[in-house]
Design an enzyme around this catalytic site. Structure first.
Site, PDB file in Angstrom:
ATOM      1  N   GLY A   1      12.883   3.009  16.609  1.00 55.93           N
ATOM      2  CA  GLY A   1      11.643   3.761  16.423  1.00 55.93           C
ATOM      3  C   GLY A   1      10.428   2.887  16.652  1.00 55.93           C
TER       4      GLY A   1
ATOM      5  N   ASN B   1      13.981   0.985  11.605  1.00 51.65           N
ATOM      6  CA  ASN B   1      12.691   1.585  11.289  1.00 51.65           C
ATOM      7  C   ASN B   1      12.627   3.076  11.625  1.00 51.65           C
ATOM      8  OD1 ASN B   1       9.576   1.590  11.004  1.00 51.65           O
ATOM      9  ND2 ASN B   1       9.880   2.176  13.140  1.00 51.65           N
TER      10      ASN B   1
ATOM     11  N   TYR C   1      13.483  13.264   2.365  1.00 52.53           N
ATOM     12  CA  TYR C   1      12.961  11.941   2.733  1.00 52.53           C
ATOM     13  C   TYR C   1      13.271  10.927   1.640  1.00 52.53           C
ATOM     14  CZ  TYR C   1       9.617   8.562   4.676  1.00 52.53           C
ATOM     15  OH  TYR C   1       9.027   7.448   5.223  1.00 52.53           O
TER      16      TYR C   1
ATOM     17  N   ILE D   1       1.207   4.296   4.778  1.00 56.38           N
ATOM     18  CA  ILE D   1       0.691   3.464   5.854  1.00 56.38           C
ATOM     19  C   ILE D   1       0.019   4.382   6.876  1.00 56.38           C
ATOM     20  CG2 ILE D   1       1.266   1.747   7.589  1.00 56.38           C
ATOM     21  CD1 ILE D   1       1.749   0.867   4.648  1.00 56.38           C
TER      22      ILE D   1
END
Length: 242
Positions: free
Chosen positions: A13, A91, A156, A189
């Site tokens: 990713g 990632n 998630y 982020i």
């Protein structure tokens, strides 16, 4: 600190966001990069040009990291063009936000496969050569959602919590092979994912979103440190203390 110049990394990713920042940070240290992407070929190719501009080698690799056959081809391509994978950064990830009662089994499978199953598949494909070389670094990009439940929902959070458990097991079983495994748990982020979720930095004690390069800094620290393994490193602006 361990010298990493000339080593080979695979970042999943990697075409944008946190993955891109990690790839560039590693390249600045002289690491050659396998840039994995799923659909955005243009961004991956541009990133490879940036990496080459820093004096490192790079190749873009389109692969579905939740599919074992695709992962096998990806790792083989990195080995043939750059050398054996010595640094692996898992990632790749997606989020799914919906009302609890509207979440389906298909939603669950898609998020778990992309975020958690992929980390297992790619790691399994790389640890053989790491063990042969008696050196390796595995870094799983988890999330503060694994620790708090987060704002993105149970799918998630569960997938990212699973990454921490996976990290602990790899750290334990590979500790005598010169291989370390650690997790990083970022919080809010400033990436496309956070923008899509319309998240707010109001709950972050530091009062702002984190930057992708701040996660990348933690990756460099873990890659260079030979004595840290099985750890979860928070990059979260004070949102969660551990």
């Amino acid at each position: 600190m361990t010298e990493i110049k000339g080593k080979t990394a695979l970042v999943t990713g990697a075409s944008k966001g946190i993955g891109k920042a990690i790839a560039l940070a590693l390249a600045k240290e002289g690491v050659h990069i396998g840039v994995n992407y799923h659909s955005d070929a243009g961004s991956a190719e541009n990133l490879c040009k940036q990496i080459e501009g820093l004096g490192a080698k790079a190749i873009p690799i389109k692969a579905d990291v939740s599919d074992a056959a695709s992962v096998s081809v990806m790792v083989q391509e990195v080995e043939e063009n750059l050398g054996p994978v010595e640094i692996l950064v898992n990632n790749a990830g997606i989020a799914h936000k919906d009302e609890l009662e509207n979440i389906t089994e298909a939603d669950w499978d898609r998020v778990i496969d992309t975020n958690l199953k992929s980390a297992f598949l790619v790691t399994q494909a790389c640890i053989g050569t790491m063990k042969q070389q008696q050196w390796g670094r595995i870094i799983n990009i988890s999330s503060v959602a694994a620790q708090t439940g987060g704002v993105t929902g149970p799918l998630y959070a569960a997938s990212k919590a699973g990454m921490i458990g996976l990290t602990h097991s790899y750290a334990l079983f590979l500790i005598n092979d010169g291989i370390t495994a650690n997790a990083i748990t970022p919080a809010l982020i400033e990436t496309d994912m956070v923008k899509e979720l319309k998240a707010s930095p109001d709950k972050i004690p530091m009062g702002r979103f984190g930057q992708p390069n701040e996660v990348a800094d933690a990756v460099i620290m873990l890659v260079k440190n030979a004595y840290m393994t099985g750890q979860t490193v928070g990059v979260n602006g004070g949102l969660y203390f551990s």
